[in-house]
Design an enzyme around this catalytic site. Structure first.
Site, short mmCIF file in Angstrom:
data_model
loop_
_atom_site.label_atom_id
_atom_site.label_comp_id
_atom_site.label_asym_id
_atom_site.label_seq_id
_atom_site.Cartn_x
_atom_site.Cartn_y
_atom_site.Cartn_z
N LYS A 80 43.89 42.32 26.86
CA LYS A 80 43.06 42.87 27.92
C LYS A 80 43.62 44.20 28.42
CE LYS A 80 41.15 41.13 32.34
NZ LYS A 80 41.22 39.95 33.25
N SER A 156 36.92 38.29 34.47
CA SER A 156 37.07 39.70 34.21
C SER A 156 37.53 40.02 32.79
CB SER A 156 38.08 40.31 35.21
OG SER A 156 39.35 39.72 35.08
N SER A 180 39.07 34.15 35.23
CA SER A 180 38.77 35.31 34.38
C SER A 180 39.00 35.14 32.90
CB SER A 180 39.57 36.52 34.88
OG SER A 180 39.10 36.94 36.13
#
Length: 469
Positions: A80, A156, A180
């Site tokens: 990420k 996210s 997330s």
């Protein structure tokens, strides 16, 4: 698309062993598929082709000389945007951060992946500051769900969800502060784990946020977990090494006490389709001998305002750290939602922290009545790609079934267990603190018990986007 790109890591290792495939060839196929697919789904924030090629060459050389480092050696993965890695950008999804210098340190997940010989292809997209559970970013724009380009990926770890579902890479490391990694897994049909805090080291240390693995299958998730769960002293909460022998064996449900959580007592009502999928998992567990009990509503009063204010403070703090002339670049959905935190007092913050801790204990105590709890990941079957959540005034408000397990520090996995039309529907499997391996083993059993096939949406086409307008 090369069918090997959605094979299991075990199958890839077998192909490595027979000489049918090399890590360099696998990387080439991955990059070719990425180049064709990412312009449509917009999931990749940065491609580190030179670094990935060097890692794949080194893995190929080790394979040729019989020195392979283990199950992840030579396997393409992503991380990420929020995970620091040397020579790659860290932007946290924010357009205002576009000019920050490249990272000069490997965060623990990146360091562990490199030590294991994994090939980090690049970084995946995320919303601003990770403070939305949606695939919308001021820097990256809209990340689209490959199952249906008009639908959201969740967040996210948005790009991780979209890229894996479309066949880019064999695992991804996201981070989870309110759901997330589990939320994109739920939207995109994947498997994910929010671990016991400290089980997967990350920086900066946090009792709320954890790094977490994401993959297409439980076995692939376990392979990734076995690497990134190794300790790191830079994380204050890092737990000692845990032997993972036997973790790939499914946990038989006979005799287990399973709670079914379908009502938090607040927040969006669970839709009929999501209830159907969760109940189908409960039925499978009961048929296998588990003692399954539907839990009453968790909360008598709405606990979310205090937790939402803590999230607002976190986002506002990061917003204030941005150079003043760039603050307007932050996505308004995040900046405007967090703005009231500028006027919260220290006493208010302390009261909210205490209130969240009291609510946390309610969730822990009610979960502790069972060996495991199953629950929805998302109350509904997703939402539109452009939306920031079910309620734009509270971009994390629909995380009611995920956020509290960040507060209790309990391990919680996500697994696709059904579909609503063509869209995947995920369930959570939650266990007591430190029972991460047991949660993974029960998730493995459930994966084997589900009555669906995962036909991954690897063939996404650019012309579909035109039809959205």
């Amino acid at each position: 698309m090369n069918p090997l790109l959605t094979a299991s890591i075990t199958e890839i290792r077998e192909a490595f062993g027979t000489g049918e495939l090399t890590p360099l060839q696998l990387l080439d196929a991955t990059l070719e598929h990425l180049e064709a697919t990412d312009p449509v789904i917009n999931a990749i924030a940065h491609v580190d082709e030179s670094g990935a090629r060097a890692a794949a060459q080194a893995a190929t050389d080790r394979l040729d000389s019989g020195r392979a480092r283990g199950h992840m050696d030579g396997i393409p993965v992503t991380i990420k945007d929020s995970v620091h890695a040397i020579g790659m950008p860290w932007r946290h999804g924010v357009a205002a951060n576009a000019d920050l210098p490249m990272s000069t340190v490997d965060a623990p997940p990146a360091a562990r992946l490199k030590e294991a010989g994994a090939v980090i292809v690049g970084k995946t997209t995320m919303p601003d500051m990770g403070m939305m559970a949606a695939g919308v970013s001021s820097l990256y724009g809209i990340t689209r769900n490959p199952w249906d380009l008009s639908r959201n990926t969740g967040g996210s770890s948005a790009g991780a969800g979209a890229s894996l579902a479309s066949g880019i890479g064999f695992g991804s490391v996201g981070s989870d502060i309110a759901g997330s990694v589990r939320l994109p897994a739920g939207h995109c049909g994947l498997v994910a784990l929010k671990p016991t805090q400290g089980r997967i080291p990350h920086t900066a240390p946090s009792t709320m946020r954890s790094a977490g693995p994401m993959a297409r299958t439980v076995d692939d998730l376990i392979a990734l977990y076995g690497v990134i769960s190794r300790p790191d002293p830079r994380d204050t909460w890092s737990l000692p090494y845990e032997d993972a022998a036997g973790i790939h064996a499914g946990l038989e449900p006979a005799g287990l006490r399973i709670g079914v959580m379908l009502d938090m007592g607040y927040g969006p009502t669970v839709s009929d389709d999501v209830q159907r999928v969760v109940r189908s998992a409960a039925t499978q567990l009961m048929a296998a001998g588990a003692v399954v009990t539907e839990m009453p509503p968790i909360f008598a009063d709405n606990p979310y305002p205090a937790l939402d204010r803590l999230f607002q403070v976190r986002a506002r703090t990061e917003w204030e750290a941005i150079r003043e002339d760039r603050r307007s670049d932050v996505l308004p959905a995040v900046a405007d939602w967090a703005a009231p935190a500028a006027h919260f007092s220290a006493a208010q913050f302390s009261r909210d922290t205490d209130a969240v801790m009291r609510s946390q204990e309610i969730v822990r105590a009610k979960s502790a009545e069972f060996d495991f709890v199953i629950a929805p990941v998302i109350p509904t079957v997703g939402f539109w790609a452009e939306d920031v959540g079910l309620d734009p005034a509270q971009p994390l408000g629909h995380c009611s079934f995920t956020a509290w397990f960040n507060q209790t520090a309990q391990p919680a996995s996500a697994l696709c267990f059904g579909f609503s039309g063509h869209m995947p529907v995920g369930i959570q499997v939650v266990g007591p603190r430190f029972a991460d391996q047991a949660v993974l083993r029960l998730t493995k059993w459930l994966e084997g018990a589900r009555e669906i096939e995962m036909n991954w949406p690897t063939a996404v086409a650019a012309d579909k986007i035109g039809a959205l307008g």
